[in-house]
Scaffold this active site. Sequence first.
Site, PDB file in Angstrom:
ATOM      1  N   GLU A   1      83.343  72.449  51.492  1.00 50.01           N
ATOM      2  CA  GLU A   1      84.382  71.700  52.439  1.00 50.01           C
ATOM      3  C   GLU A   1      85.843  71.761  51.771  1.00 50.01           C
ATOM      4  O   GLU A   1      86.772  71.748  52.437  1.00 50.01           O
ATOM      5  CB  GLU A   1      83.914  70.135  52.495  1.00 50.01           C
ATOM      6  CG  GLU A   1      82.973  70.077  53.432  1.00 50.01           C
ATOM      7  CD  GLU A   1      81.630  70.085  52.879  1.00 50.01           C
ATOM      8  OE1 GLU A   1      80.527  70.177  53.627  1.00 50.01           O
ATOM      9  OE2 GLU A   1      81.297  70.647  51.822  1.00 50.01           O
TER      10      GLU A   1
ATOM     11  N   HIS B   1      75.828  59.926  56.094  1.00 53.07           N
ATOM     12  CA  HIS B   1      76.344  60.953  57.186  1.00 53.07           C
ATOM     13  C   HIS B   1      76.686  60.216  58.623  1.00 53.07           C
ATOM     14  O   HIS B   1      76.820  60.698  59.705  1.00 53.07           O
ATOM     15  CB  HIS B   1      74.901  61.787  57.954  1.00 53.07           C
ATOM     16  CG  HIS B   1      74.939  62.972  57.040  1.00 53.07           C
ATOM     17  ND1 HIS B   1      74.307  62.916  55.635  1.00 53.07           N
ATOM     18  CD2 HIS B   1      74.897  64.260  57.430  1.00 53.07           C
ATOM     19  CE1 HIS B   1      74.049  64.247  55.330  1.00 53.07           C
ATOM     20  NE2 HIS B   1      74.568  64.889  55.979  1.00 53.07           N
TER      21      HIS B   1
END
Length: 822
Positions: A531, A598
């Site tokens: 990321e 998440h």
Amino acid sequence: MPKSQFIDPNEARKPGKITFGTIPINQYQKSISEEKKNFSNEELQRIYRDMTVIREFESLLNMVKTTGEYHGVKYKYPGPAHLSIGQEAAAVGMAYNLTVDDFILGSHRSHGEILAKGLSAIEQLSDDELMKIMKEFFDGAILQVVEKNHEGDVKDLAIKFLLYGTLAEIFGRKTGINRGLGGSMHAFFTPFGIYPNNAIVGGSGDIAVGAALYKKVNQKNGIVVANIGDASMGCGPVWEGMTFASMNQFKRLWTGDYQGGMPIIFNFMNNQYGMGGQPEGETMGFEALARVGAGVNPDMMHAERIDGYNPLAVIDAFRRKKEILEEKKGPVLLDTLTYRISGHSPSDASTYRTKEEIEAWQEEDSLQSFKNELLGNQVASEEELNSTQNSIIEKLKEIYNLAIDEEVSPRLELDKDPNLVGKMMFSNQSIDKMEDRKPETLIAKEENPRLKQIAKRHRYGLDESGNPHSTVKTYQLRDGIFEAILDKFYTDPTLVAYGEENRDWGGAFAVYRGLTEALPYNRLFNAPISEGAIVGTAIGYGMAGGRVIAEIMYCDFLGRAGDEVFNQLPKWQSMSGNVIKMPVVVRVSVGNKYGPQHSQDWSSLAAHIPGLKVVFPVTPYDAKGLMNAALQGTDPVIFFESQRIYGIGEWFQEEGVPEEYYEIPLGEPDIKREGKDVTILTVGTTLYTALKAADTLKEKYDVEAELIDARSLVPFNYEPVLQSIKKTGKILLSSDASSRNSFLKDMAENISEMAFDDLDGPPVVVGARNWIIPPYEQENYFLPTPESMIDAIHEKILPLKGHHVTTNFTTNEQIRRAKDGV
């Protein structure tokens, strides 16, 4: 993931072994007499001159920091000065053969690299080219300072321009090369191919890869050099950047002129220390930094250790490595051995190393050694070299006096315009395409299979009875995002999109389904699960001149890109003095059902950082319009989306989502339902929660709620909200973000101040609890619900006759939660 690459278990499970080749170390051993056929005396003297310029420039800063003066002229400079005294040969050798088409990015210790690259560019450019650059840069503001009383040719004037612009920038002057907003650790000058230097160790590791990606995708001349320190080998952006730059798809899946390796050199300025830590002997285990290349790809990144104390060895290495990149065989790793004679900064007493070690390297001083070589080979006389040194000192004395003169070199006039820096935070431009050429696509836009499917769907999500159409027949929120992105791919030839599972899969949540058929690999591709590099390369791609969409699959993964999102992406436009633009959209998906790591809404974190625009559309109409606006702009936008509602239809625009192009200005909230008794302002999917609450309020209590969807967090126009409060006198704010220190709290504070006279009571915030997210089946205990909104209205805003609360919003409960930290 591509179907074309079959993974055969019989091959994968075969026994065998991995063998490595050899990595050269300090192989260059030529003398100046041997190199005379490759360098003229004038060129060898210029190398010495450039090294001397850097040494004296850094010595100037050292004297100012340690004694408060330079050659008797006093000046107090409180800012940073990470000096590279001892590293001059490495910088000059690196820049010698680079052109203005070759970009360098550096570190907090990159004054020498700025000057070396600048001096190299000045040597290569014509007088007309140099004058054009100097006249046009900041409308000639720097040129006007240095050309006064100038005697000499254009190249000498350009050297003054470079030295003065850099020193003025370090001293925080408006006439610096970045208007004084970059300073010592962030200075750069793009007309010479000098791109941002980075105060964060290893920060250029992935950003430079993005600049190389821009060159590769847009078929631009030149290479990119990431000048980073040996200690940066311990930093995530460097490892992720090398991984990204080495992806096999560049050689196996990209086709035509795009096929081949990335044009980048990771040039580790190995000065033996990271502050006081010694990477090779203490904080890392590679022993020789060049060894790392062997673990990255089969080419071992063409890794090599070179003697950075010999400028000719560095020139030789960069010439050879540049040829490798031009043959599309990159990336390359260079371990440029040098030594930082100066401390980490002037306040560094070097207690972590011995006096004997410093003196041993001083005995090998590259500047003095090279001077001795020139004298011994009759390249120049002692008198000529001393004259060179003296003229540099005189030039820097002149430059120094100009740079510290408050009248000649003023600071930004914040006393006259306190909002001046604020005006530089965003560029706020609207640009259809970053380059004027035909975008490369695989099929005509109207032939896109997804577009044909969408054409058959209801663009308004409710039937005549007000009930939602079936999902398969409804134009969904994901369709709105897709249409906007597809349109920009057929408009802007520089646009690229990448992230995890973007190609073939169609994005983890099907937003990109239909793009694989439309776009070649060089415009849509899968990135590593990195990321940091996904966002970091997007920054480099944007600052180099392209437009990019980077996707972070889950909002919770923003933490993996923390420095890139919060410390790099927002700052480069303003730190450059608005020289560069940052047309980067980072798509971030807020999850649900997947638990504490998440399913978090971190929109408040992004909104907290100056320099980021933040939007969170939750209807198909708003999603398409805001994505169009984000992709038309030149500022970084964090584009939040919710997995809860990708499949939702348009419930508010009765005419449906237009097929044609339209934009919704960032920052404008939207009244989704009018009412007269209480205002409910929502961020994100709580719009739909509030809709249910509003229905209940009307049906059971005859209370009409006015629903306002924020749509954007930054910027945000409070005027529609304040007008609503004039009517209702009451407001509740809600989002799925944990309420503590959330953006809702900031909004509530602002509303309290701005609407004080119109409010019947304080604004009330209903956010998520300050917990981890429980399992999906129990999320209603964590997230705002219609019932909890109504409870808050009853307890804090407007008593509702006959209402029985199920959620405790009393003052005592607030005190208890705060004491418990939850």
